[in-house]
Motif scaffolding. Structure first.
Motif, PDB file in Angstrom:
ATOM      1  N   VAL A 149     112.043  23.653   8.290  1.00  0.00           N
ATOM      2  CA  VAL A 149     111.094  23.020   9.206  1.00  0.00           C
ATOM      3  C   VAL A 149     109.724  23.641   8.957  1.00  0.00           C
ATOM      4  CG1 VAL A 149     110.508  22.573  11.626  1.00  0.00           C
ATOM      5  CG2 VAL A 149     112.922  22.783  10.940  1.00  0.00           C
ATOM      6  N   ALA A 150     108.745  22.845   8.612  1.00  0.00           N
ATOM      7  CA  ALA A 150     107.394  23.375   8.404  1.00  0.00           C
ATOM      8  C   ALA A 150     106.422  22.722   9.369  1.00  0.00           C
ATOM      9  CB  ALA A 150     106.939  23.125   6.978  1.00  0.00           C
ATOM     10  N   THR A 151     105.609  23.556   9.996  1.00  0.00           N
ATOM     11  CA  THR A 151     104.509  23.052  10.813  1.00  0.00           C
ATOM     12  C   THR A 151     103.240  23.606  10.176  1.00  0.00           C
ATOM     13  OG1 THR A 151     105.960  23.169  12.720  1.00  0.00           O
ATOM     14  CG2 THR A 151     103.599  22.895  13.159  1.00  0.00           C
ATOM     15  N   VAL A 152     102.432  22.734   9.631  1.00  0.00           N
ATOM     16  CA  VAL A 152     101.308  23.174   8.807  1.00  0.00           C
ATOM     17  C   VAL A 152     100.003  22.780   9.486  1.00  0.00           C
ATOM     18  CG1 VAL A 152     100.206  22.992   6.557  1.00  0.00           C
ATOM     19  CG2 VAL A 152     102.709  22.899   6.735  1.00  0.00           C
ATOM     20  N   LEU A 153      99.196  23.785   9.844  1.00  0.00           N
ATOM     21  CA  LEU A 153      97.902  23.511  10.459  1.00  0.00           C
ATOM     22  C   LEU A 153      96.803  23.935   9.518  1.00  0.00           C
ATOM     23  CD1 LEU A 153      99.867  24.585  13.050  1.00  0.00           C
ATOM     24  CD2 LEU A 153      97.993  23.395  14.096  1.00  0.00           C
ATOM     25  N   ASN A 154      95.866  23.033   9.329  1.00  0.00           N
ATOM     26  CA  ASN A 154      94.853  23.261   8.329  1.00  0.00           C
ATOM     27  C   ASN A 154      93.505  22.936   8.948  1.00  0.00           C
ATOM     28  OD1 ASN A 154      93.742  23.590   5.711  1.00  0.00           O
ATOM     29  ND2 ASN A 154      93.798  21.374   5.454  1.00  0.00           N
ATOM     30  N   TRP A 155      92.703  23.961   9.264  1.00  0.00           N
ATOM     31  CA  TRP A 155      91.382  23.612   9.797  1.00  0.00           C
ATOM     32  C   TRP A 155      90.273  24.533   9.314  1.00  0.00           C
ATOM     33  CZ3 TRP A 155      94.126  25.005  14.699  1.00  0.00           C
ATOM     34  CH2 TRP A 155      93.745  26.241  15.185  1.00  0.00           C
ATOM     35  N   GLY A 156      90.616  25.513   8.508  1.00  0.00           N
ATOM     36  CA  GLY A 156      89.572  26.415   8.045  1.00  0.00           C
ATOM     37  C   GLY A 156      89.060  26.016   6.670  1.00  0.00           C
ATOM     38  N   ALA A 157      88.188  26.850   6.139  1.00  0.00           N
ATOM     39  CA  ALA A 157      87.648  26.758   4.777  1.00  0.00           C
ATOM     40  C   ALA A 157      86.698  25.569   4.623  1.00  0.00           C
ATOM     41  CB  ALA A 157      88.749  26.686   3.732  1.00  0.00           C
ATOM     42  N   HIS A 158      85.797  25.713   3.678  1.00  0.00           N
ATOM     43  CA  HIS A 158      84.877  24.629   3.332  1.00  0.00           C
ATOM     44  C   HIS A 158      85.618  23.577   2.516  1.00  0.00           C
ATOM     45  CE1 HIS A 158      81.265  22.594   2.174  1.00  0.00           C
ATOM     46  NE2 HIS A 158      81.482  22.825   0.902  1.00  0.00           N
ATOM     47  N   LEU A 159      86.491  24.070   1.648  1.00  0.00           N
ATOM     48  CA  LEU A 159      87.284  23.176   0.814  1.00  0.00           C
ATOM     49  C   LEU A 159      88.697  23.746   0.783  1.00  0.00           C
ATOM     50  CD1 LEU A 159      86.234  21.952  -2.747  1.00  0.00           C
ATOM     51  CD2 LEU A 159      88.563  22.613  -2.215  1.00  0.00           C
ATOM     52  N   ALA A 160      89.661  22.944   1.186  1.00  0.00           N
ATOM     53  CA  ALA A 160      91.041  23.432   1.212  1.00  0.00           C
ATOM     54  C   ALA A 160      91.970  22.395   0.600  1.00  0.00           C
ATOM     55  CB  ALA A 160      91.476  23.729   2.644  1.00  0.00           C
ATOM     56  N   ARG A 161      92.866  22.878  -0.193  1.00  0.00           N
ATOM     57  CA  ARG A 161      93.877  22.001  -0.797  1.00  0.00           C
ATOM     58  C   ARG A 161      95.214  22.696  -0.618  1.00  0.00           C
ATOM     59  NH1 ARG A 161      94.409  17.458  -4.682  1.00  0.00           N
ATOM     60  NH2 ARG A 161      96.146  17.977  -6.026  1.00  0.00           N
TER      61      ARG A 161
END
Lengths: 261, 444
Positions: free
Chosen positions: B265-277
């Motif tokens: 089970v993965a819960t992935v939150l992505n809100w930082g960085a100028h450029l994120a991949r």
């Protein structure tokens, strides 16, 4: 209940409005005093629901002329939330479903916005829960309604009961009920109408917009207005509703035209 | 199907930037690497092979299909230097502590910080630390499918050590494990933190992997690889939070292999960085395997956030359920590419994927592309993608109850995010993320 010396809650004078450039209200005048129950009836497209949305401040409509005074204030200058805080409440014909927002949170945020406006301390989750539980019985609602998302998956009757629950919490000075009877079976209609009647006092007023006389068997109006083509054509007592039910709307127009000649 | 919503033209290479030799640029990055730590001495062959691979490659451009919407030009503008590890104090990372995850591994600028880590009394069945915990080396490292991908290979070529989380067979470890990856520096530095997670057969645990920057963090680039191996019947609940500083870059890979009857089970939150991949790649290697992916990307300003996921089924009775949500404001740009691969052998697969996107501004942009490749004939696979703005009628409904327009928008945006935020297993992290979400939505 009509009383000569009661305060004017809502005064609409020669109101004109349009949506996307087409005129919908064409000079509507209406006055509602404290303690009164008004009903607006009229055929489809006469502008009844538009009037309710304009009063609540829906951004899709543009007022082009006339005035609306609500408890001495220019209503048209207020944002929708300020109108609500000033004591205006619209029970929606089609209450919106808001997945992800719990009904309890929604009710508490709305209730506390009003408390804050009145300079009262906001209620915490615990105290609010107690308050809202005490109101559920009025509408024969189960506590499980509170933990569900706002109106999501509610039946037509449940949505309307939820509207009146909001009215019970917000205690408005003027409640506009936009076709509160649509989609209700007779049992649900009785519950909803009974809820509204319980909330009616000499200090507040009700404006019920409806297609059918049926609702007015349960919410007894002091005045019945017939609306057509963006104006109020005629006004009478509750017996006017019965006549409309029996004879349709066209005779009103014919009669008005005859008087005009 | 591809849904693109945009008021701006397609991403193009920055016009005024000087031409950069993308192959030479990439090769130079390898030369920045540090010496192998003693702990990582067993990695030499792996590093050499990856180095050779990287030297044949170039930095991808938007002409490559996989990078079509993600322009790496801002990286090419920077002249990255190797990290000179800066000691930081325990006070500096207090804000990132999670009281309900007392076992914490901390890596600072890619280097293990044992003095900041709190391992507590762990049984021998639960190994937390760096490569020095496993003197025999870890056979799985660098072996996952897709390890030859350019940035993964770059990480392998440059890694000096790795975080290790190893839970032994049958161990049901109840206390969440917190893996904190801190970037400190204000300079343009490049680090290659690596992590290996091994969940032996029948084991169970919860892992929080978090990427943060200390205040004043500059244009640091974190090139991350996390490899997770689930044995038969293992269950891993993984929360990945990328909230690096506003000027940083993040390129990350999470590669998961799942043996039969395992559940990831993965819960992935992505809100930082100028450029994120983020590359999120799941390889189901055994039958009756379950994969649940919840993603939330929250972007503002001129951020770009890109999630490329792959769920590869190989055996019968596999299950996957994926929800990816993006909330995009200002002139930010979200990208989602969700690949699901169901070959002939993966009969009776049951997979669903949903991409939901909320645009908060007319200049916000999202490119979303579900990509289902199905050759098995007896499977149930569904996918959907929606792009919407906040409904004016919903805002009005809330306003008509005395709730301000601003509060109404916040409530509705929260509601949109709730499905993913509620999936975070730790109350403290969930609450922290809710309050950060509200800060981002209401900066005043």
């Amino acid at each position: 209940m009509i009383r000569d010396n009661s305060d004017v809650i809502l005064a609409i004078q020669d109101l004109t409005a349009e949506v996307d450039g087409s005129p919908i209200l064409k000079g509507l005048t209406l006055e509602i005093k404290a303690g009164e129950v008004h009903a607006i009836m009229g055929p489809n497209g006469s502008g009844k629901s538009t009037l309710s949305k304009i009063l609540a401040g829906h951004p899709a409509y543009t007022v082009t002329g006339g005035s609306v005074t609500f408890r001495g204030e220019n209503l048209l200058e207020l944002e929708p939330e300020a109108r609500a805080k000033a004591g205006l409440f619209l029970a929606f014909q089609y209450p919106l479903e808001i997945p992800g927002v719990s009904n309890l949170d929604f009710l508490r945020v709305a209730y506390n916005a009003k408390r804050k406006h009145e300079g009262l301390e906001e209620l915490d989750a615990f105290d609010f829960d107690e308050l809202v539980q005490s109101k559920l019985g009025l509408l024969q609602m189960d506590a499980s309604f509170l933990s569900r998302s706002v109106n999501e998956g509610f039946s037509g009757g449940e949505k309307k009961r939820n509207e009146i629950l909001q009215m019970a919490l917000l205690e408005p000075k003027l409640a506009i009920l936009d076709e509160i009877d649509s989609g209700l079976d007779i049992d649900a209609l009785k519950i909803v109408a009974n809820g509204v009647n319980e909330l009616t006092t000499p200090d507040n007023a009700v404006l019920a917009i409806t297609h059918y006389q049926r609702l007015l068997n349960y919410i007894t109006p002091d005045y019945v207005h017939v609306m057509e083509d963006g104006r109020i054509l005629t006004t009478g007592g509750k017996e006017l509703a019965l006549e409309l039910e029996a004879r349709g709307y066209s005779w009103v127009r014919e009669e008005e035209e005859a008087i005009a000649r | 199907m591809s849904i693109q919503v945009s008021m701006v033209p397609d991403a193009t290479e920055t016009v005024n930037a000087p031409r950069v030799d993308r192959a030479a640029y990439l090769s130079r990055l390898v030369q920045l690497r540090g010496e192998l730590d003693a702990a990582g001495s067993g990695l030499k062959d792996l590093r050499d092979r990856a180095t050779a691979l990287v030297q044949e490659r170039a930095m991808p451009s938007t002409r490559a299909e996989e990078w079509r919407f993600t322009d790496l030009s801002p990286l090419l503008q920077e002249s990255f230097q190797p990290v000179v590890p800066q000691p930081i104090t325990a006070e500096a990372i207090i804000p990132f502590g999670l009281t309900d995850a007392p076992h914490r591994l901390v890596f600072v600028d890619g280097v293990y910080a044992p003095s900041l880590s709190t391992l507590g009394d762990l049984p021998p069945e639960v190994q937390l630390g760096n490569l020095s915990r496993v003197p025999g080396g870890i056979p799985h490292i660098g072996q996952h499918q897709g390890a030859e991908e350019t940035f993964t290979a770059l990480n392998t070529a440059c890694m000096t050590d790795a975080a290790v989380i190893w839970v032994a067979q049958g161990q049901e470890w109840r206390t969440p494990i917190h893996l904190l990856v801190v970037t400190t520096t204000g300079a343009a530095t490049l680090s290659h933190p690596r992590c290996v997670v091994i969940a032996e057969a029948g084991s169970q645990f919860t892992l929080i992997e978090e990427f943060v920057s200390l205040e004043g963090g500059g244009a640091a680039w974190v090139n991350r690889v996390t490899e997770i191996k689930l044995g038969a019947g293992a269950t891993v609940n993984h929360t990945r939070v990328q909230r690096q500083g506003a000027h940083t870059f993040h390129i990350g890979k999470t590669a998961v292999s799942q043996a039969r009857d395992s559940r990831y089970v993965a819960t992935v939150l992505n809100w930082g960085a100028h450029l994120a991949r983020h590359h999120l790649e799941i390889y189901q290697t055994g039958a009756q395997t379950a994969t649940i992916l919840n993603g939330l990307t929250l972007l503002q300003g001129e951020q770009l956030g890109d999630t490329h996921s792959l769920i590869a089924f190989t055996q019968p009775y596999g299950m996957a359920n994926q929800v990816q949500k993006c909330i995009v404001g200002d002139r930010a740009h979200a990208v989602f590419n969700g690949k699901i691969w169901v070959p002939q052998a993966a009969q009776l697969t049951n997979a669903s994927q949903l991409s939901r996107n909320l645009l908060l501004s007319p200049r916000a942009r999202v490119d979303t592309k579900p990509q289902l490749e199905i050759t098995a004939d007896n499977v149930k696979c569904s996918h959907g993608a929606t792009v919407s703005q906040l409904e004016e009628d919903e805002v009005f409904y809330l306003q008509s109850r005395g709730i301000s327009a601003e509060m109404a928008r916040q409530l509705l945006t929260f509601a949109f995010a709730a499905e993913v935020v509620d999936a975070i297993p730790l109350p403290t992290l969930r609450d922290r993320i809710r309050s950060e979400l509200s800060l981002r939505l209401n900066p005043a």
